[in-house]
Design an enzyme around this catalytic site. Sequence first.
Site, PDB file in Angstrom:
ATOM      1  N   ARG A  59      23.098  23.494-104.544  1.00 15.94           N
ATOM      2  CA  ARG A  59      24.189  23.728-105.499  1.00 15.94           C
ATOM      3  C   ARG A  59      24.015  22.835-106.732  1.00 15.94           C
ATOM      4  NH1 ARG A  59      28.697  26.550-103.952  1.00 15.94           N
ATOM      5  NH2 ARG A  59      30.122  25.236-105.146  1.00 15.94           N
TER       6      ARG A  59
ATOM      7  N   CYS B 288      41.503  25.240-104.941  1.00 13.71           N
ATOM      8  CA  CYS B 288      41.832  26.654-105.138  1.00 13.71           C
ATOM      9  C   CYS B 288      42.483  27.170-103.860  1.00 13.71           C
ATOM     10  CB  CYS B 288      40.608  27.461-105.539  1.00 13.71           C
ATOM     11  SG  CYS B 288      39.270  27.391-104.352  1.00 13.71           S
TER      12      CYS B 288
ATOM     13  N   ALA C 112      30.978  18.951-108.509  1.00 12.56           N
ATOM     14  CA  ALA C 112      30.857  19.697-109.765  1.00 12.56           C
ATOM     15  C   ALA C 112      30.230  21.092-109.699  1.00 12.56           C
ATOM     16  CB  ALA C 112      30.089  18.859-110.774  1.00 12.56           C
ATOM     17  N   ALA C 113      29.468  21.401-108.650  1.00 11.26           N
ATOM     18  CA  ALA C 113      28.728  22.678-108.669  1.00 11.26           C
ATOM     19  C   ALA C 113      29.649  23.857-108.373  1.00 11.26           C
ATOM     20  CB  ALA C 113      27.606  22.636-107.633  1.00 11.26           C
TER      21      ALA C 113
ATOM     22  N   GLU D 289      27.014  16.586-107.590  1.00 11.08           N
ATOM     23  CA  GLU D 289      27.189  17.575-106.526  1.00 11.08           C
ATOM     24  C   GLU D 289      26.413  17.104-105.300  1.00 11.08           C
ATOM     25  OE1 GLU D 289      28.902  20.345-105.685  1.00 11.08           O
ATOM     26  OE2 GLU D 289      27.706  20.364-103.870  1.00 11.08           O
TER      27      GLU D 289
ATOM     28  N   GLY E 146      31.744  25.105-113.340  1.00 14.33           N
ATOM     29  CA  GLY E 146      32.839  25.676-114.135  1.00 14.33           C
ATOM     30  C   GLY E 146      33.605  24.605-114.889  1.00 14.33           C
ATOM     31  N   LYS E 147      34.015  23.581-114.141  1.00 11.72           N
ATOM     32  CA  LYS E 147      34.833  22.547-114.794  1.00 11.72           C
ATOM     33  C   LYS E 147      33.967  21.579-115.596  1.00 11.72           C
ATOM     34  CE  LYS E 147      37.938  24.105-111.713  1.00 11.72           C
ATOM     35  NZ  LYS E 147      37.593  24.836-110.498  1.00 11.72           N
TER      36      LYS E 147
HETATM   37  N1  SAM Z   1      34.018  22.111-109.638  1.00 14.42           N
HETATM   38  C1  SAM Z   1      33.217  23.257-109.293  1.00 14.42           C
HETATM   39  C2  SAM Z   1      33.331  24.287-110.372  1.00 14.42           C
HETATM   40  O1  SAM Z   1      34.307  24.309-111.105  1.00 14.42           O
HETATM   41  O2  SAM Z   1      32.394  25.085-110.531  1.00 14.42           O
HETATM   42  C3  SAM Z   1      33.587  23.793-107.931  1.00 14.42           C
HETATM   43  C4  SAM Z   1      33.551  22.754-106.855  1.00 14.42           C
HETATM   44  S1  SAM Z   1      33.803  23.360-105.244  1.00 14.42           S
HETATM   45  C5  SAM Z   1      35.478  23.725-105.228  1.00 14.42           C
HETATM   46  C6  SAM Z   1      33.699  21.914-104.296  1.00 14.42           C
HETATM   47  C7  SAM Z   1      32.321  21.285-104.226  1.00 14.42           C
HETATM   48  O3  SAM Z   1      32.404  20.123-103.402  1.00 14.42           O
HETATM   49  C8  SAM Z   1      31.264  22.159-103.593  1.00 14.42           C
HETATM   50  O4  SAM Z   1      30.202  22.361-104.503  1.00 14.42           O
HETATM   51  C9  SAM Z   1      30.784  21.389-102.367  1.00 14.42           C
HETATM   52  O5  SAM Z   1      29.401  21.467-102.149  1.00 14.42           O
HETATM   53  C10 SAM Z   1      31.201  19.968-102.687  1.00 14.42           C
HETATM   54  N2  SAM Z   1      31.441  19.148-101.464  1.00 14.42           N
HETATM   55  C11 SAM Z   1      31.453  19.550-100.174  1.00 14.42           C
HETATM   56  N3  SAM Z   1      31.657  18.512 -99.351  1.00 14.42           N
HETATM   57  C12 SAM Z   1      31.741  17.418-100.120  1.00 14.42           C
HETATM   58  C13 SAM Z   1      31.922  16.039 -99.852  1.00 14.42           C
HETATM   59  N4  SAM Z   1      32.081  15.580 -98.622  1.00 14.42           N
HETATM   60  N5  SAM Z   1      31.938  15.198-100.889  1.00 14.42           N
HETATM   61  C14 SAM Z   1      31.782  15.654-102.159  1.00 14.42           C
HETATM   62  N6  SAM Z   1      31.620  16.948-102.468  1.00 14.42           N
HETATM   63  C15 SAM Z   1      31.602  17.824-101.471  1.00 14.42           C
END
Ligand code: SAM
Length: 464
Positions: free
Chosen positions: A126, A219, A98-99, A121, A102-103
């Site tokens: 984050r 993305c 979630a971090a 998250e 935005g969503k």
């Molecule tokens: N949804 C967020 C937004 O809209 O602001 C952006 C999310 S970003 C694309 C993906 C997130 O997944 C990151 O914050 C990252 O730290 C987290 N992430 C990284 N590895 C992960 C894992 N193995 N399991 C779950 N989350 C993970």
Amino acid sequence: MKERLGDFPAFLASYEEPPKKGLRVNTLKISPEEFVRRSPFPLSPVEGTSCGFYVSEEKPGADVWHFAGLYYLQEPSAMTVGETAKDCPKNRVLDLCAAPGGKTTHLAAEMGGEGILIANEIDPARARALSQNVERMGITNCAVTCAPPEKLAEQFPAYFDLVLVDAPCSGEGMFKKEPNAIPEWSEENVARCALRQREILEEAAKTVSSGGRLLYSTCTFAEEEDEWQIEAFLCRHSEFTLLRLNKLYPHEFCGEGHFCALLEKKGIASPPPAERGDASSCLLTSGVGSSSCPFAVGEGAFSCPPPASGGGVGEGVRPRSSIKPYPVRRNALANRAFSSFREEVGLPVEGEITTLPDGRMYLVPAGMPDVGVRLLRLGVELGEWDGKLFKPAHALAMAFGGKAKRKLSLSREESEKYLRGETLQTSLANGWCVVCAEEFPLGFGKCVNGSVKNHLPKGLRKIK
Ligand code: SAM
């Protein structure tokens, strides 16, 4: 991309243009129409959204209305994820990656304070940023957690009617916004990301209830992470069907690009919480907790006790009867202190209040289960009672301050001063008040003989 796209030159040319900036109006605080009417800078609507706008302002994050949580800065094509979720059931929602939020903040606006939202998250730093954004936007029905997906899958089997996986990806749609993503890109990294996404999706699938939805987004444009990922998932999971798939490219949409797939798990969707009377299964309700309860974990964070097996509504939900009550007398005194603050400021806060052993008080949304993993935020932090005085939390002003009776309405210039931590002048009688940019809360202040003592937390102040 050359092989895949009909108009590869146009795709390539889109990278010569500056990145598209967008904001999404926070409908928990203001309607899009009202925002457009009063906007401090020019806006034009993002197609396919009801509250998204392109913005050309140099620093839209520095405006007082941003501090007041009236909007969230979001890349325009990323808004399509929340838009896709619009028609989905949203009684119990999990945003697994979630971090910075935005969503999550988009989903929360769509939920309008109803149902429960768990924003998770994995990365602690984050997760803190996510928690701050949830606070700034005045969201009342959200728990912010910090855990790996398998922990949530363990805690919430077949629980949510909507699960969002906005997966970590190779970020091809971020090349303009974050040029650092370019040297990090490689075929190996795409393969690594695809594997990690597969693992996350496997855990996410376990948390989706019968008839519930799984929304997956990235993305990036790599098929391994997008279409093929979904195709492979559907091969492994015959209990899911594909409802919608959407891929936005930067030469076809005025944004940096996004991929999104909406799946549905077979079965009959569960009724909304009110019909099931979920509130009675909530872990943290008034007077719940004990001095042996291990809430305090790390700075500004607390964690719930491990789950009891079964019980409550759905597996993994801890029945409230299993928790030792917080000492009755102390709890009554804390509640009284809060009530008198609420009366003084005229805050319309109703609901069951939880006081933790350290004196921090929370308004926990009805139906919120025991999350059983590391928690950073649970509903709305109301404040802290030290045994004598009640000190309000910033979150209280952001969530409920708009409806307070004692408000100090500031001009933009005065709001800037408040945000810098300065003391202001007022004709209000002595006592606490909600300090607002016009009618939109920025935080608390305490009026003493014509001056307003600034209670905006130091970490949230605006640096010149
Ligand atoms: N949804 C967020 C937004 O809209 O602001 C952006 C999310 S970003 C694309 C993906 C997130 O997944 C990151 O914050 C990252 O730290 C987290 N992430 C990284 N590895 C992960 C894992 N193995 N399991 C779950 N989350 C993970």
